[in-house]
Design a protein around this motif. Sequence first.
Motif, PDB file in Angstrom:
ATOM      1  N   CYS A  65     -32.626 -13.923   4.921  1.00 53.71           N
ATOM      2  CA  CYS A  65     -31.339 -13.224   5.018  1.00 53.71           C
ATOM      3  C   CYS A  65     -31.529 -11.724   5.266  1.00 53.71           C
ATOM      4  O   CYS A  65     -30.762 -11.113   5.989  1.00 53.71           O
ATOM      5  N   CYS A  70     -28.641 -11.618   7.997  1.00 60.12           N
ATOM      6  CA  CYS A  70     -27.640 -12.633   7.683  1.00 60.12           C
ATOM      7  C   CYS A  70     -26.286 -11.961   7.481  1.00 60.12           C
ATOM      8  O   CYS A  70     -26.178 -10.962   6.774  1.00 60.12           O
ATOM      9  N   HIS A  73     -25.516 -11.826   3.630  1.00 60.06           N
ATOM     10  CA  HIS A  73     -26.370 -11.210   2.611  1.00 60.06           C
ATOM     11  C   HIS A  73     -27.183 -10.015   3.074  1.00 60.06           C
ATOM     12  O   HIS A  73     -27.951  -9.472   2.295  1.00 60.06           O
ATOM     13  N   HIS A 115     -30.381 -19.026   2.917  1.00 62.00           N
ATOM     14  CA  HIS A 115     -29.340 -19.366   1.938  1.00 62.00           C
ATOM     15  C   HIS A 115     -28.746 -20.759   2.195  1.00 62.00           C
ATOM     16  O   HIS A 115     -27.953 -21.243   1.391  1.00 62.00           O
TER      17      HIS A 115
END
Length: 146
Positions: A65, A70, A73, A115
Amino acid sequence: MPTPLNDSVRRQMQKMPRRNTKPELALRHELHARGLRYRLGADRLPGRPDLVLTSVKLAIFVDGCFWHLCPQHAVVPKNNRDWWIAKLQANVARDRRKDEALSLMGWTPVHVWEHDIPTPGADVVEALWRQRRLRLARPREVVGPV
Ligand SMILES: [Zn+2]
């Protein structure tokens, strides 16, 4: 790379892409449990995919991430912020270039966010795998003598 300002940034930096990370192992475990047989060490393919499903030409990447920005995140460290933004954006641009190179070679790049492991990441991979296998299993058109 600048020296990390604090422990939280240091921890992020330690998650720098490498082999056999915890999310990667978790995804491998899950895919194996579902009967998918992957290969490792596809180092000659663009972007060096973490695993490949050779028969269906899926090149799978486990994207951290932090390093791959990401949307949920990504956190840009406050210290040396501009440097980090440039660095992380360059990572993303490189990912896209490698994906294009893979596509040109007939591979389908699949990026799984850390994630999303094990699910829904493994679901996505499995669905693509099933789709491709069906396509491969379709009988070829028989061309007989006229
Ligand atoms: Zn994320």
